[in-house]
Design a protein around this motif. Structure first.
Motif, PDB file in Angstrom:
ATOM      1  N   VAL A 285       0.844  -1.205   0.000  1.00  0.00           N
ATOM      2  CA  VAL A 285       0.000   0.000   0.000  1.00  0.00           C
ATOM      3  C   VAL A 285       0.877   1.253   0.000  1.00  0.00           C
ATOM      4  CG1 VAL A 285      -1.678   1.310   1.345  1.00  0.00           C
ATOM      5  CG2 VAL A 285      -1.942  -1.169   1.094  1.00  0.00           C
ATOM      6  N   LEU A 286       1.982   1.194   0.759  1.00  0.00           N
ATOM      7  CA  LEU A 286       2.897   2.337   0.761  1.00  0.00           C
ATOM      8  C   LEU A 286       3.426   2.597  -0.655  1.00  0.00           C
ATOM      9  CD1 LEU A 286       4.501   4.412   2.456  1.00  0.00           C
ATOM     10  CD2 LEU A 286       6.295   2.687   2.649  1.00  0.00           C
ATOM     11  N   GLU A 287       3.776   1.543  -1.372  1.00  0.00           N
ATOM     12  CA  GLU A 287       4.260   1.701  -2.756  1.00  0.00           C
ATOM     13  C   GLU A 287       3.167   2.269  -3.650  1.00  0.00           C
ATOM     14  OE1 GLU A 287       6.105  -1.103  -6.312  1.00  0.00           O
ATOM     15  OE2 GLU A 287       6.132  -1.802  -4.240  1.00  0.00           O
ATOM     16  N   GLU A 288       1.913   1.786  -3.456  1.00  0.00           N
ATOM     17  CA  GLU A 288       0.810   2.323  -4.250  1.00  0.00           C
ATOM     18  C   GLU A 288       0.585   3.800  -3.944  1.00  0.00           C
ATOM     19  OE1 GLU A 288      -2.468  -0.135  -3.320  1.00  0.00           O
ATOM     20  OE2 GLU A 288      -1.663  -1.928  -4.324  1.00  0.00           O
ATOM     21  N   ALA A 289       0.755   4.170  -2.663  1.00  0.00           N
ATOM     22  CA  ALA A 289       0.601   5.586  -2.299  1.00  0.00           C
ATOM     23  C   ALA A 289       1.682   6.439  -2.963  1.00  0.00           C
ATOM     24  CB  ALA A 289       0.664   5.735  -0.780  1.00  0.00           C
ATOM     25  N   VAL A 290       2.900   5.912  -2.999  1.00  0.00           N
ATOM     26  CA  VAL A 290       3.979   6.645  -3.663  1.00  0.00           C
ATOM     27  C   VAL A 290       3.677   6.800  -5.148  1.00  0.00           C
ATOM     28  CG1 VAL A 290       6.420   6.581  -4.258  1.00  0.00           C
ATOM     29  CG2 VAL A 290       5.690   5.949  -1.964  1.00  0.00           C
ATOM     30  N   SER A 291       3.174   5.722  -5.756  1.00  0.00           N
ATOM     31  CA  SER A 291       2.823   5.792  -7.181  1.00  0.00           C
ATOM     32  C   SER A 291       1.734   6.834  -7.416  1.00  0.00           C
ATOM     33  CB  SER A 291       2.367   4.418  -7.663  1.00  0.00           C
ATOM     34  OG  SER A 291       1.990   4.457  -9.013  1.00  0.00           O
ATOM     35  N   ALA A 292       0.755   6.905  -6.495  1.00  0.00           N
ATOM     36  CA  ALA A 292      -0.296   7.915  -6.632  1.00  0.00           C
ATOM     37  C   ALA A 292       0.283   9.317  -6.501  1.00  0.00           C
ATOM     38  CB  ALA A 292      -1.380   7.677  -5.575  1.00  0.00           C
ATOM     39  N   ARG A 293       1.277   9.475  -5.617  1.00  0.00           N
ATOM     40  CA  ARG A 293       1.917  10.773  -5.496  1.00  0.00           C
ATOM     41  C   ARG A 293       2.616  11.158  -6.808  1.00  0.00           C
ATOM     42  NH1 ARG A 293       1.195  14.353  -1.461  1.00  0.00           N
ATOM     43  NH2 ARG A 293       3.425  14.875  -1.388  1.00  0.00           N
ATOM     44  N   ARG A 295       1.659  10.207  -9.755  1.00  0.00           N
ATOM     45  CA  ARG A 295       0.628  10.570 -10.735  1.00  0.00           C
ATOM     46  C   ARG A 295       0.052  11.945 -10.461  1.00  0.00           C
ATOM     47  NH1 ARG A 295      -0.651   5.077  -9.947  1.00  0.00           N
ATOM     48  NH2 ARG A 295      -2.296   5.620  -8.454  1.00  0.00           N
ATOM     49  N   SER A 296       0.181  12.394  -9.209  1.00  0.00           N
ATOM     50  CA  SER A 296      -0.384  13.706  -8.896  1.00  0.00           C
ATOM     51  C   SER A 296       0.490  14.838  -9.426  1.00  0.00           C
ATOM     52  CB  SER A 296      -0.531  13.853  -7.372  1.00  0.00           C
ATOM     53  OG  SER A 296       0.744  13.865  -6.742  1.00  0.00           O
ATOM     54  N   VAL A 297       1.777  14.557  -9.722  1.00  0.00           N
ATOM     55  CA  VAL A 297       2.638  15.585 -10.310  1.00  0.00           C
ATOM     56  C   VAL A 297       2.141  15.873 -11.718  1.00  0.00           C
ATOM     57  CG1 VAL A 297       4.986  16.170 -11.003  1.00  0.00           C
ATOM     58  CG2 VAL A 297       4.590  14.840  -8.925  1.00  0.00           C
TER      59      VAL A 297
END
Length: 783
Positions: A285-293, A295-297
């Motif tokens: 989940v931490l990795e998925e959160a980083v990936s979402a971050r 995508r937010s750029v």
């Protein structure tokens, strides 16, 4: 034994057939051997006196044959010993296999005798299982009645994010479910009863709310973990609760695995849904959160000039998140989590995927440069992963490179191709401008030293140097590839430049007096100076290449210096053609009787030479000296060629003296013209002007008997002189008898040395017309 001897010693047809079957080529081999022996003998004993050494050859061949037989016997003996040892090993293996087969048959018989005793215990096992199930049902009735209310209460706790209390109730429900399932099993060691599918389905259906609670609690946990970066700055309590629950689940999974797993001492099965592996899921989940971050750029304006800004935004976003993780979240988890290292690893993986996508785009050279510079330099700099504090958290060697070696090679190759396309276009444009400059009605530009030049070499040199400098900022490998590409393009440019020179010369020959030909020679000399400047630039690029680049590229390395030398030689040849064209009107009068009387064309020839040599001074060294030497050779060759035309044949000794004296005076005038140049001009090993006094001495010699010695000296200095040239010189003297001519030519033939290395022929370029053969008509008077 007698049969064996008869078989081995006879010449029976049956024996020959057997040998032929074993070795079908025996007859052909024997025939070849006999042929080779006969050929050798015919060469060695080609004369009768050679037969005296027959005994020596026979002894030597006998010793050689005995040596070969000895080696063959030794080799066959070693092969036979190896075969014997192998057969012995096979016999031992067969004996051991027989013993193993007997033991297996005994074990199979024992297993068949014990089968009847096992069948007698099956009835007892069934009765025990029924009693165990009835006992379990009676003891679990109170728990079964309270399952529904506990599930509803736990759902309310999850919805209100009271995660620790909800997890405690959930663990209680799971414990009840596990106890009921185990009580429905008979102890495995007693009856071997297996829970039926109907019973298992009934229990699962009754406790179906437990599975939904697990899923709901997990969703809440992962939602908290996903928003950990935001919660850390506001209220980290939910995140701490989530971590505690994950640790409880991890401890329970580990205890159940130790007790009931494959290596445990209990035969009790694991509860449904175990092991959960929520700690591993936490990092996922931490990795998925980083990936979402990531995508937010913003991806807007990523292509083109915005790519560098996008990479800069990624850098700042990653470093800001890392600061939050290191200073806030790291204190909310156990030390063994190494949360900063996990976030670094997750960020690295997301960057790898994102950069792989970016690399697949059709990028221009500046975009590829931005990606390579960010990957190879910025990412590993102290501003990012090179920070000592981050380096202490995670060893960089544990991470795969952002772009693989193969990907970097492809990206660098794409960069080189983009730069090649740009360089090729600019070179072609610069060459077209150069061709237009050649048609101008004014002299070429000059540098601060007064040498002719145009803008072409400056543009090319600056472009290649700049591309090499930019590529070396990325890596030595890319710099080598870019320099290699630049050298290839330089070679192509020089080939096209040489073709343009050839076409320029053709246009001038079609219209020598046209307006476009007024400064023809000047631009040829400017082209030679341009080539010298390009040579310096090429040598500078070659020095910048690393020592490993010569074995790194499989392609044939470029050699622009060879193409440059061809272009210079072509330009010099055109310059010499123009000199010859300017000398041509005065050459027909040279070495004629009017010339002997007045010496008229020589001053005109000197003026033409002076005008050309003055222009040659506008060419940068060393080509300036090369042009001066070529002009010297050309003048001497044309002078001697005019002599070989026999337009002037001496009638007496006085004319021979005048001819020799005039030739010496011409040589002095020519030497004056060439020695009036700058003192830095190089002197060739064989000065062509020195030939004229030698020929003058040959013509002036009073005693014809000394001509043989004179010819020997001439051949020693100029070994390419032929008998045709000497015959013409003898004809010009006009006083040579047939006997003296034959003697002189014989001496020339005997004393003609081979051409030494480095010698430049001069007589080879001068063709002599074949003499007119006297012949008679078959008349009676002639007969």
């Amino acid at each position: 034994m007698s049969g064996g001897k008869q078989k081995n010693g006879g010449d029976q047809p049956g024996d020959k057939m057997t040998v032929s079957q074993v070795w079908p080529e025996v007859e052909r081999a024997e025939s070849l051997a006999r042929g080779a022996a006969l050929k050798w003998a015919s060469v060695v004993f080609c004369r009768p006196e050679h037969l005296e050494r027959l005994s020596q050859y026979r002894k030597r061949e006998s010793q050689r044959t005995a040596s070969v037989h000895t080696r063959l016997k030794s080799m066959v003996q070693s092969y036979l010993e190896g075969v014997g040892w192998g057969l012995e090993q096979l016999r031992e293996a067969r004996t051991e296999l027989r013993a193993v087969s007997q033991t297996l048959r005994k074990a199979e018989g024992e297993a068949d005798r014990n089968e009847d005793g096992v069948k007698a215990l099956e009835r007892l096992r069934e009765v025990s299982a029924n009693h165990s199930q009835l006992l379990a049902a009676v003891s679990n009735l109170p728990r079964l009645y309270s399952v529904r209310s506990t599930v509803l209460e736990t759902e309310r706790l999850v919805e209100s994010r009271r995660l620790l209390e909800a997890h405690a109730r959930l663990m209680e429900l799971e414990c009840w479910q596990d106890d009921i399932l185990w009580q429905l099993h008979a102890p495995a060691g007693k009856t071997g009863h297996v829970l039926s599918a109907e019973d298992e389905e009934m229990v699962t259906k009754y406790f179906s709310g437990v599975g939904q609670l697990v899923e709901a609690l997990g969703n809440e946990l992962w939602a908290v973990v996903s928003s950990a970066l935001a919660l850390a700055r506001q209220n980290p309590t939910p995140f701490v609760s989530a971590v505690r629950i994950v640790e409880r689940e991890e401890a329970l999974d580990r205890a159940l695995q130790d007790e009931r797993g494959e290596g445990g001492c209990s035969s009790r099965p694991l509860p449904p849904g175990r092991p959960r592996g929520w700690r591993a899921r936490f990092f996922e989940v931490l990795e998925e959160a980083v990936s979402a971050r990531f995508r937010s750029v913003s991806y807007m304006h990523t292509r083109g000039p915005g790519l560098a800004g996008h990479l800069s935004a990624l850098q700042h976003g990653i470093m800001a998140d890392l600061a939050t993780v290191r200073h806030l979240l790291e204190h909310c988890v156990p030390p063994h989590y190494r949360l900063t290292a996990a976030y670094l690893r997750a960020s690295h993986l997301c960057l790898r995927a994102h950069l792989a996508q970016v690399s697949s785009w059709d990028l221009e050279s500046r975009e590829i440069f931005a990606v390579l510079n960010w990957v190879l330099h910025i990412y590993s700099s102290p501003e990012m992963m090179g920070d000592p504090e981050l380096a202490a958290e995670l060893d960089q060697e544990e991470l795969e490179p952002l772009i693989s070696a193969e990907g970097l090679e492809q990206l660098q190759g794409k960069y080189v191709q983009r730069v090649r396309k740009s360089v090729s276009g600019w070179m072609l444009k610069a060459l077209q401008e150069e061709l237009q400059d050649w048609q101008r009605d004014q002299e070429p530009d000059t540098d601060h030293e007064g040498f002719y030049q145009t803008s072409l070499p400056t543009i090319i040199a600056q472009m290649l140097e700049e591309n090499a400098r930019v590529a070396l900022m990325i890596s030595e490998s890319l710099g080598d590839q870019t320099i290699q590409m630049g050298l290839h393009e330089m070679e192509n440019l020089l080939n096209r430049f040489r073709e343009a020179l050839v076409e320029f010369g053709k246009e001038h020959r079609r219209d020598p007096a046209g307006s476009k030909s007024k400064f023809y020679l000047h631009y040829l000399l400017a082209s030679i100076s341009n080539c010298i400047i390009l040579k310096k630039s090429t040598e500078s690029l070659q020095r910048q290449r690393s020592a490993r680049s010569s074995c790194r590229f499989s392609r044939i390395p470029p050699n622009p210096l060879v193409a440059l030398d061809r272009a210079v030689r072509r330009a010099c040849r055109l310059v010499m053609d123009q000199l010859l064209l300017d000398l041509q009107p005065h050459l027909p009068v040279l070495l004629t009787r009017p010339w002997l009387a007045q010496g008229d064309p020589t001053p005109k020839l000197c003026r033409v030479l002076e005008r050309h040599l003055e222009l040659y001074g506008r060419v940068q060294p060393p080509c300036r000296q090369r042009l001066q030497e070529e002009a010297q050779w050309l003048m001497v060759v044309e002078y001697v060629r005019a002599l070989m035309l026999k337009k002037l044949v001496c009638r007496n000794a006085e004319e021979r003296r005048q001819l020799a004296q005039q030739m010496v005076q011409d040589e002095e005038r020519f030497r004056e013209v060439f020695s009036s140049l700058d003192g830095d001009s190089s002197v060739p090993e064989v000065n062509p002007l020195a030939l004229l006094p030698v020929l003058a001495d040959f013509i002036r010699l009073k005693d014809p008997g000394m001509l043989s010695l004179e010819v020997s000296g001439l051949a020693a200095k100029y070994p390419d002189v032929s008998d045709e040239h000497v015959s013409v010189l003898l004809d010009i003297r006009g006083d040579i008898s047939r006997d003296v001519r034959g003697t002189v030519l014989d001496v020339l033939e005997q004393s003609a040395p081979p051409l030494p290395s480095g010698y430049r022929p001069i007589f080879t370029d001068i063709r002599v017309s074949p003499p007119t053969m006297a012949f008679c008509l078959p008349t009676a008077k002639c007969a």
